[in-house]
Design an enzyme around this catalytic site. Structure first.
Site, PDB file in Angstrom:
ATOM      1  N   ASN A  47      -6.059 -32.242 -49.728  1.00 54.97           N
ATOM      2  CA  ASN A  47      -6.798 -31.380 -50.651  1.00 54.97           C
ATOM      3  C   ASN A  47      -5.858 -30.319 -51.216  1.00 54.97           C
ATOM      4  O   ASN A  47      -4.984 -29.793 -50.515  1.00 54.97           O
ATOM      5  CB  ASN A  47      -8.068 -30.786 -50.033  1.00 54.97           C
ATOM      6  CG  ASN A  47      -7.844 -30.007 -48.754  1.00 54.97           C
ATOM      7  OD1 ASN A  47      -6.920 -30.268 -48.010  1.00 54.97           O
ATOM      8  ND2 ASN A  47      -8.712 -29.051 -48.504  1.00 54.97           N
ATOM      9  N   GLU A  49      -6.109 -26.916 -53.300  1.00 53.18           N
ATOM     10  CA  GLU A  49      -7.006 -25.887 -53.835  1.00 53.18           C
ATOM     11  C   GLU A  49      -6.304 -25.043 -54.886  1.00 53.18           C
ATOM     12  O   GLU A  49      -5.085 -25.097 -55.040  1.00 53.18           O
ATOM     13  CB  GLU A  49      -7.517 -25.021 -52.676  1.00 53.18           C
ATOM     14  CG  GLU A  49      -8.345 -25.849 -51.698  1.00 53.18           C
ATOM     15  CD  GLU A  49      -8.959 -25.038 -50.571  1.00 53.18           C
ATOM     16  OE1 GLU A  49      -8.575 -23.856 -50.390  1.00 53.18           O
ATOM     17  OE2 GLU A  49      -9.825 -25.600 -49.878  1.00 53.18           O
ATOM     18  N   GLU A  60      -9.464 -37.176 -50.619  1.00 59.67           N
ATOM     19  CA  GLU A  60      -9.802 -38.586 -50.853  1.00 59.67           C
ATOM     20  C   GLU A  60      -9.534 -38.974 -52.303  1.00 59.67           C
ATOM     21  O   GLU A  60      -8.997 -40.040 -52.594  1.00 59.67           O
ATOM     22  CB  GLU A  60     -11.278 -38.857 -50.537  1.00 59.67           C
ATOM     23  CG  GLU A  60     -11.667 -38.598 -49.094  1.00 59.67           C
ATOM     24  CD  GLU A  60     -12.153 -37.176 -48.845  1.00 59.67           C
ATOM     25  OE1 GLU A  60     -11.606 -36.241 -49.450  1.00 59.67           O
ATOM     26  OE2 GLU A  60     -13.085 -37.017 -48.036  1.00 59.67           O
ATOM     27  N   CYS A  92     -16.501 -37.670 -53.910  1.00 58.39           N
ATOM     28  CA  CYS A  92     -15.485 -38.647 -53.504  1.00 58.39           C
ATOM     29  C   CYS A  92     -16.110 -40.020 -53.252  1.00 58.39           C
ATOM     30  O   CYS A  92     -15.520 -41.049 -53.586  1.00 58.39           O
ATOM     31  CB  CYS A  92     -14.754 -38.162 -52.264  1.00 58.39           C
ATOM     32  SG  CYS A  92     -13.657 -36.773 -52.634  1.00 58.39           S
TER      33      CYS A  92
HETATM   34  N1  THU Z   1     -12.692 -31.415 -49.130  1.00 55.02           N
HETATM   35  C1  THU Z   1     -12.015 -32.595 -49.203  1.00 55.02           C
HETATM   36  O1  THU Z   1     -10.795 -32.634 -49.429  1.00 55.02           O
HETATM   37  N2  THU Z   1     -12.720 -33.742 -49.032  1.00 55.02           N
HETATM   38  C2  THU Z   1     -14.056 -33.797 -48.784  1.00 55.02           C
HETATM   39  O2  THU Z   1     -14.622 -34.876 -48.774  1.00 55.02           O
HETATM   40  C3  THU Z   1     -14.793 -32.573 -48.508  1.00 55.02           C
HETATM   41  C4  THU Z   1     -14.115 -31.311 -48.880  1.00 55.02           C
HETATM   42  C5  THU Z   1     -11.939 -30.180 -49.351  1.00 55.02           C
HETATM   43  C6  THU Z   1     -12.294 -29.482 -50.629  1.00 55.02           C
HETATM   44  C7  THU Z   1     -11.906 -28.058 -50.308  1.00 55.02           C
HETATM   45  O3  THU Z   1     -10.505 -27.908 -50.543  1.00 55.02           O
HETATM   46  C8  THU Z   1     -12.149 -27.941 -48.806  1.00 55.02           C
HETATM   47  O4  THU Z   1     -12.209 -29.262 -48.317  1.00 55.02           O
HETATM   48  C9  THU Z   1     -13.434 -27.201 -48.457  1.00 55.02           C
HETATM   49  O5  THU Z   1     -14.525 -27.722 -49.154  1.00 55.02           O
END
Ligand code: THU
Length: 143
Positions: A47, A49, A60, A92
């Site tokens: 992820n 941000e 994902e 996702c």
């Molecule tokens: N996040 C993911 O990478 N995948 C998911 O399926 C759920 C959430 C990330 C997004 C954000 O950076 C952090 O987790 C908190 O929501």
């Protein structure tokens, strides 16, 4: 490669390694993903941000977009690793659904313990290109 025979532990470990590369300073919820294509190649995602929060990207989808950009369209399995075994978000699930319902999904926590499910189980009764085809809104030859 045969669709159900692969090293599940190795795919989970790859997702855990990807998790270490997450950029998650705002949520502090690091996520890693590893997507195995039928070709045998694996694609990692973390992820990422952003200070403009809604621009953040899930692990994902990062893995899927990398794989598709590399020419892959057919997938065997996705492993996702979080601190507490969190499940892939709805966005996702839908984005993965574009490339098939039978993708195996391994959901791991930070100890490496995982449970196995599938995209069909995570996103039942899903919307796909088939629905557009049926309605005549989409014709593959035209795209
Ligand atoms: N996040 C993911 O990478 N995948 C998911 O399926 C759920 C959430 C990330 C997004 C954000 O950076 C952090 O987790 C908190 O929501």
């Amino acid at each position: 490669m045969k669709a159900t025979e692969f090293d599940r532990g190795e795919l989970v470990r790859e997702a855990m390694r990807a998790r270490e590369r997450a950029h998650a300073p705002y949520s502090r919820y690091a996520v890693g993903a590893a997507l195995l294509a039928i070709s045998g190649r694996t694609f990692a995602g973390s992820n990422v941000e952003n200070a403009v929060y809604p621009l953040s990207m899930c692990a994902e989808r990062a893995a899927l977009f990398t794989a598709v950009s590399a020419g892959e369209r057919d997938f065997v399995a996705l492993a996702v690793a979080t601190d507490n075994g969190g499940s892939p978000c709805g966005s996702c699930r839908q984005v993965l659904r574009e490339f098939g319902e039978s993708i195996i999904v391994l959901i791991a926590d930070s100890s490496g313990t995982y449970r196995e499910t599938s995209l069909a189980e995570l996103l039942p009764d899903s919307f796909s290109a088939e629905d557009l085809l049926e309605a005549g809104s989409y014709c593959p030859e035209r795209v």
